[in-house]
Structure formats: structure tokens, C-alpha cells
Write a protein that holds these residues in place. Sequence first.
Motif, PDB file in Angstrom:
ATOM      1  N   GLY A   1       0.733  -1.211  -0.130  1.00 11.41           N
ATOM      2  CA  GLY A   1      -0.026  -0.015   0.102  1.00 11.41           C
ATOM      3  C   GLY A   1       0.865   1.392   0.085  1.00 11.41           C
ATOM      4  N   SER A   2       0.339   2.416  -0.447  1.00 12.50           N
ATOM      5  CA  SER A   2       0.963   3.560  -0.483  1.00 12.50           C
ATOM      6  C   SER A   2       1.272   4.179   0.947  1.00 12.50           C
ATOM      7  CB  SER A   2       0.641   4.688  -1.528  1.00 12.50           C
ATOM      8  OG  SER A   2      -0.735   5.022  -1.134  1.00 12.50           O
ATOM      9  N   ASP A   3       0.299   3.828   1.842  1.00 12.09           N
ATOM     10  CA  ASP A   3       0.399   3.956   3.304  1.00 12.09           C
ATOM     11  C   ASP A   3       1.928   3.741   3.772  1.00 12.09           C
ATOM     12  OD1 ASP A   3      -0.591   5.216   5.364  1.00 12.09           O
ATOM     13  OD2 ASP A   3      -2.116   3.504   5.778  1.00 12.09           O
TER      14      ASP A   3
ATOM     15  N   LEU B   1       4.327   6.532   3.030  1.00 15.31           N
ATOM     16  CA  LEU B   1       4.199   7.707   3.944  1.00 15.31           C
ATOM     17  C   LEU B   1       5.012   7.555   5.014  1.00 15.31           C
ATOM     18  CD1 LEU B   1       0.199   8.323   3.956  1.00 15.31           C
ATOM     19  CD2 LEU B   1       2.137   9.446   2.636  1.00 15.31           C
TER      20      LEU B   1
ATOM     21  N   PHE C   1      -5.066  13.225   4.762  1.00 17.74           N
ATOM     22  CA  PHE C   1      -5.059  12.095   4.937  1.00 17.74           C
ATOM     23  C   PHE C   1      -4.300  11.587   6.444  1.00 17.74           C
ATOM     24  CE2 PHE C   1      -3.262   7.584   4.146  1.00 17.74           C
ATOM     25  CZ  PHE C   1      -4.478   6.960   4.256  1.00 17.74           C
TER      26      PHE C   1
ATOM     27  N   TYR D   1      -0.730  10.776   7.245  1.00 27.50           N
ATOM     28  CA  TYR D   1       0.155  11.935   7.311  1.00 27.50           C
ATOM     29  C   TYR D   1       0.801  12.042   8.825  1.00 27.50           C
ATOM     30  CZ  TYR D   1      -1.034  13.065   2.498  1.00 27.50           C
ATOM     31  OH  TYR D   1      -1.207  12.985   1.265  1.00 27.50           O
TER      32      TYR D   1
ATOM     33  N   THR E   1      -1.118  16.808  -1.897  1.00 29.67           N
ATOM     34  CA  THR E   1      -2.011  15.724  -2.064  1.00 29.67           C
ATOM     35  C   THR E   1      -2.677  16.619  -3.410  1.00 29.67           C
ATOM     36  OG1 THR E   1      -2.035  15.508   0.480  1.00 29.67           O
ATOM     37  CG2 THR E   1      -3.265  14.030  -1.102  1.00 29.67           C
TER      38      THR E   1
ATOM     39  N   ASN F   1      -7.021  14.576  -0.480  1.00 28.88           N
ATOM     40  CA  ASN F   1      -8.342  13.645   0.176  1.00 28.88           C
ATOM     41  C   ASN F   1      -8.149  14.297   1.714  1.00 28.88           C
ATOM     42  OD1 ASN F   1      -9.568  12.036   1.864  1.00 28.88           O
ATOM     43  ND2 ASN F   1      -8.024  10.136   1.892  1.00 28.88           N
TER      44      ASN F   1
ATOM     45  N   ASP G   1       1.872  13.290  -3.257  1.00 30.31           N
ATOM     46  CA  ASP G   1       0.819  11.914  -3.035  1.00 30.31           C
ATOM     47  C   ASP G   1      -0.314  12.041  -3.929  1.00 30.31           C
ATOM     48  OD1 ASP G   1      -0.942  10.145  -2.214  1.00 30.31           O
ATOM     49  OD2 ASP G   1      -0.950  10.749  -0.187  1.00 30.31           O
TER      50      ASP G   1
ATOM     51  N   ALA H   1      -2.361   9.260  -4.896  1.00 25.56           N
ATOM     52  CA  ALA H   1      -3.175   8.037  -4.568  1.00 25.56           C
ATOM     53  C   ALA H   1      -4.433   8.201  -5.593  1.00 25.56           C
ATOM     54  CB  ALA H   1      -3.719   7.954  -3.268  1.00 25.56           C
ATOM     55  N   TYR H   2      -4.816   9.271  -5.936  1.00 25.24           N
ATOM     56  CA  TYR H   2      -6.250   9.396  -7.047  1.00 25.24           C
ATOM     57  C   TYR H   2      -5.572   9.787  -8.192  1.00 25.24           C
ATOM     58  CZ  TYR H   2      -8.219   8.942  -2.350  1.00 25.24           C
ATOM     59  OH  TYR H   2      -8.527   8.162  -1.109  1.00 25.24           O
TER      60      TYR H   2
ATOM     61  N   THR I   1      -0.773   4.304  -6.069  1.00 25.27           N
ATOM     62  CA  THR I   1      -1.534   3.054  -5.385  1.00 25.27           C
ATOM     63  C   THR I   1      -2.287   2.313  -6.522  1.00 25.27           C
ATOM     64  OG1 THR I   1      -2.607   2.148  -3.813  1.00 25.27           O
ATOM     65  CG2 THR I   1      -3.510   4.388  -4.462  1.00 25.27           C
TER      66      THR I   1
ATOM     67  N   SER J   1      -5.015   0.867  -5.199  1.00 28.08           N
ATOM     68  CA  SER J   1      -5.948   0.501  -4.508  1.00 28.08           C
ATOM     69  C   SER J   1      -7.491   1.287  -4.922  1.00 28.08           C
ATOM     70  CB  SER J   1      -5.805   1.221  -2.846  1.00 28.08           C
ATOM     71  OG  SER J   1      -4.830   0.593  -2.395  1.00 28.08           O
ATOM     72  N   LYS J   2      -7.261   2.143  -5.732  1.00 34.45           N
ATOM     73  CA  LYS J   2      -8.199   3.072  -5.949  1.00 34.45           C
ATOM     74  C   LYS J   2      -8.642   2.688  -7.262  1.00 34.45           C
ATOM     75  CE  LYS J   2      -7.911   5.194  -2.174  1.00 34.45           C
ATOM     76  NZ  LYS J   2      -8.359   4.713  -1.143  1.00 34.45           N
TER      77      LYS J   2
ATOM     78  N   ARG K   1      -3.382  -4.451  -1.428  1.00 33.99           N
ATOM     79  CA  ARG K   1      -2.157  -3.789  -0.654  1.00 33.99           C
ATOM     80  C   ARG K   1      -0.942  -3.570  -1.666  1.00 33.99           C
ATOM     81  NH1 ARG K   1      -3.676  -0.946   0.721  1.00 33.99           N
ATOM     82  NH2 ARG K   1      -2.629  -0.029   2.406  1.00 33.99           N
TER      83      ARG K   1
HETATM   84  C1  LIG Z   1      -4.352  10.604   0.036  1.00 28.41           C
HETATM   85  C2  LIG Z   1      -4.016   9.152   0.226  1.00 28.41           C
HETATM   86  N1  LIG Z   1      -2.955   8.855   0.321  1.00 28.41           N
HETATM   87  C3  LIG Z   1      -2.403   7.368   0.650  1.00 28.41           C
HETATM   88  C4  LIG Z   1      -3.512   6.485   0.713  1.00 28.41           C
HETATM   89  C5  LIG Z   1      -3.097   5.241   0.920  1.00 28.41           C
HETATM   90  O1  LIG Z   1      -3.629   4.344   0.108  1.00 28.41           O
HETATM   91  P1  LIG Z   1      -3.014   2.790   0.026  1.00 28.41           P
HETATM   92  O2  LIG Z   1      -2.168   2.406   1.253  1.00 28.41           O
HETATM   93  O3  LIG Z   1      -4.384   1.986  -0.091  1.00 28.41           O
HETATM   94  O4  LIG Z   1      -2.206   2.531  -1.072  1.00 28.41           O
HETATM   95  C6  LIG Z   1      -4.800   6.942   0.676  1.00 28.41           C
HETATM   96  C7  LIG Z   1      -5.971   5.819   1.081  1.00 28.41           C
HETATM   97  O5  LIG Z   1      -7.078   6.324   1.158  1.00 28.41           O
HETATM   98  C8  LIG Z   1      -5.010   8.300   0.368  1.00 28.41           C
HETATM   99  O6  LIG Z   1      -6.569   8.548   0.318  1.00 28.41           O
END
Ligand SMILES: Cc1ncc(COP(=O)(O)O)c(C=O)c1O
Length: 369
Positions: free
Chosen positions: A89-91, A94, A115, A118, A159, A163, A190, A192-193, A221, A223-224, A232
Motif C-alpha cells: 500500500g502507499s500508506d 508515507l 489523510f 500523514y 496531495t 483527500n 501524494d 493516490a487518486y 497506488t 487501491s483506487k 495492498r
Molecule cells: C491521500 C491518500 N494517500 C494514501 C492513501 C493510502 O492508500 P493505500 O495504502 O491503499 O495505497 C490513501 C488511502 O485512502 C489516501 O487517500
Amino acid sequence: MTDTENPVPKPYLSNLPKPRIPPTEFGDRQVRRLHLNECPYQPSPRVKEAVAQASESLNLYPDGGWTKLVEALGAHWNWPAERIVCTNGSDELLMLSAQMSLSPGTEAIAPGPCFPGYPRAVAAQGAKLVQIPVRADGGIDVRATLDAVTEQTRLVFITTPMNPTGTLMNAEEVATLLREIPDHALAVLDEAYYELGRHAGGPDHDDALAARKGPWVVLRTFSKAYGLAGLRLGYALCGSDAIKRSLDNLRITLNVSRLSQAGALAALSDTAHTAMILDKTAQERRRLTEGLEAAGCPVLPSATNFIAAKLPGPAADAARTLREEAGILTQTIPYPGFEDCIRISIGDADDTDAVLNNLPMLLGASGPA
Ligand SMILES: Cc1ncc(COP(=O)(O)O)c(C=O)c1O
């Protein structure tokens, strides 16, 4: 003998608030999961085939250099494969970005609200988080962010789309940040979207990234836009060999499972399926936005798979009522000035209908006392 100077856990870790792990499992209860910006559609059928095939080799460790996946990503984004790092995951990126740049006594800058990953990542390094309130349109306040930079700043989060507001920044705004964030700070873009933002007409930032002299990393990511939150898989495009090497040194050696690597590779190859997800998301976003606005709830312009709507009263009450009475999960935005805003992920057509059918409940529950 005990070392009272260096207690374990490190004092700043033991003083952190309990991490807020979002609810993801609900047993037999039927709920509409519009609280985590998940994709409501199944991933490409190719993913299931690839994951099934990869499951034949579960006794073997995965490729620690993600060779096939970074080659495919490099070709897809026109980016050198040797400057890509894949993570759980990109989490996770971070956390790694914060580990790479922060320590006690240093500072990070993030938009407010942001998010939740952070503040966690910054706090885990014992560093100070400076949050800059977003503009009225929900975008990052570029000038205020740059004005907040000090000698101690080592990390700045950018971002887009943002988000929890959904706001897309334009090319000039991002270029200004990337140009003016000083070289002593890591710029974390970031995205992610990203795919959703591009589908909504947003720019890429390739030229501005290439022009940045200081350190930077772009986070994306699966994920979206690919519907793979359960696998992940996040990845970083690294601004230099030194950043790539640092992330490689910090990460776990064999960090991404065989199933995740195979699934992501298959998802990336099915561009028609991704296009379908992006089209349907835009369609439902329009319908949800129009429905909310017709009911008198202003919605921040969103370029992503969720919207932030302003309610007539406290969003916490509305979110609770929606959850308890209608089984619809949403998010509140715990940041000053956002007490009456609710974040709702874009689901499928049935989810949109459910939210719209429950608008009287949503508005009633949040209405001013
Ligand atoms: C802005 C942002 N960064 C990072 C993430 C982490 O995403 P993931 O760990 O699923 O790649 C999210 C997840 O909602 C997000 O909204």
C-alpha cells in the motif's frame, strides 16, 4: 542496569494517541462501505486469473525487486523502472518517506485536513507536524504552505487530488510548490487518486518534477482506480537514485507478496477495465453531487472517487444516523471548520440511489438544533 536516559519505547512513541484503525469487517451486517474511498467494482478478471496462477507458488518467496511489475509500471508511466519502489500500500510509503527525512526536532508540513497517514507518519518519527488549512475550494494553500517552511522543515506533503476534499490542483500550483520547497525538504507528491484526477481533466506534473532540484517522491497506488485495495500495493516514483536507495534500505526486503505483484501486473494490463471504472465513477460522482446540491448541500468540486458535502449541521450526527438507520458508512472530517462536512465515497449506481433516497435522514440528522 536500566538506561533511564533512553527508555523503551522511545518516549514520543509511548505518548502517541492510540492509532485509529478504520473499521473494515462487519460480520454478517450488510453495510454500504462509503467510508474508505474503496472502488465498488471488482478488479479486472485478469487479476483473479493471475492471482490464482501465482498461488501455485506460495511456498516460494516473492521477487524482492518486483522486476516484472516495475518494468510494466515504467513502460506505462514512461518512467525508469530502476527508480520505482513497490510497497504494501502507499500508506507504507508515507511511513518510509517520514523515516527517510524526519527525526525529533524537525518539522513536516501537511494540508489541514489531510489523510490520517500523514500525522501518524510524522508523529512516529517524533517530529512536529505543521498543518496549513486548505483554501475555501479544498485545495492546498500554496503561499501559506511555502510561508510555513522553516530551517527545520524536512518534509512537505502535497496531495492532488486532495483527500478529504477531492480538490484537484492545477499544474502551476504544483509547479510553484515543487520549485519553491527548499532543497533541505523532501517533497512528497501524494497521487493516490492520480488516475481519477487525470480522467477528470487534471494535469501530469512530469516537467515540474523533472525541474525540481531538491529531493522528491511521487506516491501512487493500485487501491483506487484498479479496485485492488485488498491486495495492498503502492509504489513510489523516486526523484533520484539516492531516494530509491534510501527507500530500499528502509523497506522490508521481500515486502510485496507474489499474489499482489501478479494481481497488480494483470490490472495494469487491462486498460479497458480501468477506463470502465473511471467512467462509471465519474458518472456516479456527477449524480451524487447533483442530488446533494439539489437538496441544498454544497459539494466541493471533486476529481476523485469521493465527495465532501456541507450539511446544515454537525456531520457526526448525520454519519451516525446514516450508519445506524441505513447501514451506510461515511466519514466525518475531524479538522476545525469541517464539523459540518461529510465525506462520501462514490459507490456503484445502487449506492448512489441509497444515499439519495436517504437524503431526508442525512439532512434531518445534521439539521441545526
Ligand atoms: C491521500 C491518500 N494517500 C494514501 C492513501 C493510502 O492508500 P493505500 O495504502 O491503499 O495505497 C490513501 C488511502 O485512502 C489516501 O487517500
